[in-house]
Motif scaffolding. Sequence first.
Motif, PDB file in Angstrom:
ATOM      1  N   LYS A 153       0.851  -1.184   0.000  1.00 47.64           N
ATOM      2  CA  LYS A 153       0.000   0.000   0.000  1.00 47.64           C
ATOM      3  C   LYS A 153       0.887   1.235   0.000  1.00 47.64           C
ATOM      4  O   LYS A 153       1.685   1.446   0.912  1.00 47.64           O
ATOM      5  CB  LYS A 153      -0.924   0.007   1.214  1.00 47.64           C
ATOM      6  CG  LYS A 153      -1.967   1.114   1.147  1.00 47.64           C
ATOM      7  CD  LYS A 153      -3.020   0.989   2.231  1.00 47.64           C
ATOM      8  CE  LYS A 153      -4.097   2.050   2.047  1.00 47.64           C
ATOM      9  NZ  LYS A 153      -5.149   1.962   3.084  1.00 47.64           N
ATOM     10  N   ALA A 154       0.741   2.064  -1.055  1.00 46.64           N
ATOM     11  CA  ALA A 154       1.631   3.205  -1.232  1.00 46.64           C
ATOM     12  C   ALA A 154       0.993   4.526  -0.829  1.00 46.64           C
ATOM     13  O   ALA A 154       1.656   5.565  -0.849  1.00 46.64           O
ATOM     14  CB  ALA A 154       2.088   3.280  -2.690  1.00 46.64           C
ATOM     15  N   GLY A 155      -0.284   4.508  -0.488  1.00 45.89           N
ATOM     16  CA  GLY A 155      -0.992   5.730  -0.113  1.00 45.89           C
ATOM     17  C   GLY A 155      -2.485   5.484  -0.158  1.00 45.89           C
ATOM     18  O   GLY A 155      -2.938   4.350  -0.336  1.00 45.89           O
ATOM     19  N   ASP A 156      -3.256   6.541  -0.018  1.00 46.12           N
ATOM     20  CA  ASP A 156      -4.710   6.405  -0.052  1.00 46.12           C
ATOM     21  C   ASP A 156      -5.163   5.974  -1.443  1.00 46.12           C
ATOM     22  O   ASP A 156      -4.980   6.694  -2.432  1.00 46.12           O
ATOM     23  CB  ASP A 156      -5.382   7.735   0.313  1.00 46.12           C
ATOM     24  CG  ASP A 156      -5.192   8.094   1.781  1.00 46.12           C
ATOM     25  OD1 ASP A 156      -4.911   7.176   2.576  1.00 46.12           O
ATOM     26  OD2 ASP A 156      -5.313   9.286   2.121  1.00 46.12           O
ATOM     27  N   GLU A 215       4.576  -0.846   5.014  1.00 44.69           N
ATOM     28  CA  GLU A 215       3.728  -0.028   4.147  1.00 44.69           C
ATOM     29  C   GLU A 215       4.518   1.156   3.599  1.00 44.69           C
ATOM     30  O   GLU A 215       5.271   1.804   4.316  1.00 44.69           O
ATOM     31  CB  GLU A 215       2.520   0.478   4.932  1.00 44.69           C
ATOM     32  CG  GLU A 215       1.503   1.229   4.097  1.00 44.69           C
ATOM     33  CD  GLU A 215       0.223   1.504   4.864  1.00 44.69           C
ATOM     34  OE1 GLU A 215      -0.261   2.653   4.807  1.00 44.69           O
ATOM     35  OE2 GLU A 215      -0.282   0.576   5.524  1.00 44.69           O
ATOM     36  N   GLY A 216       4.360   1.389   2.299  1.00 46.34           N
ATOM     37  CA  GLY A 216       5.031   2.515   1.667  1.00 46.34           C
ATOM     38  C   GLY A 216       6.436   2.236   1.213  1.00 46.34           C
ATOM     39  O   GLY A 216       7.089   3.099   0.626  1.00 46.34           O
TER      40      GLY A 216
END
Length: 217
Positions: A153-156, A215-216
């Motif tokens: 998951k790289a962001g919203d 995450e990220g």
Amino acid sequence: MKKANWIFLGAMLLALQGAMAEEVKPLFENNFESAEIGKVPDGLMVLDGAFAVKEEGGNKFLELPGAPLDTFGVLFGPAVKENIAVSASIDGTKKGRRFPTFAVGSNGQGGYKLQISPGKGELELYKSDEVVAHVPYEWKSGEWTLLKLQVVKAGDGVWKVEGKAWTKGSSEPAKALISYDEKKEPSAGRASIWGQPYATTPIQFDNLMVTKVAEGK
């Protein structure tokens, strides 16, 4: 420093080391060294294909026979949605102008696949049955290739699907060789390996692993 303080610091260090070990512990790992020859180990779900553990030169691996010609797969590890990396070592050989095709996958049967297609000379990313990215890749017949696929998951509302491939004995690429930005939330599913023995020669799989990724990252 007082003895009590040394004891306290030692306990804190051990606790920190334990936490770090827990953090890097794989969610799933199988190198088949303790597996029974001719069987499929517990924890692996064969979707199709006569997969079985074989041994050569003191090394055990999971082998897919060179016939029949079709697409065959195995699921393994827990059902996970994001922030994971799936990796495996895969070996195959060409026969004349015919080549095997093989992949690692995540997020279940209809999820993502990182596939080497030697007949095309490409490394491909699939979402279900659709190619969403592809780059040139020079595969070496008869040598173990390492594949790593991660979904993070790289962001919203954005997930980064990335892949690497490299020949055993060489260094892992510092950066992903191929990537795809997913805008739809992935479904949870198990990791997978896939083989298409178009060369009519066996395809061998080893060192299956699923690990957590921050995450990220």
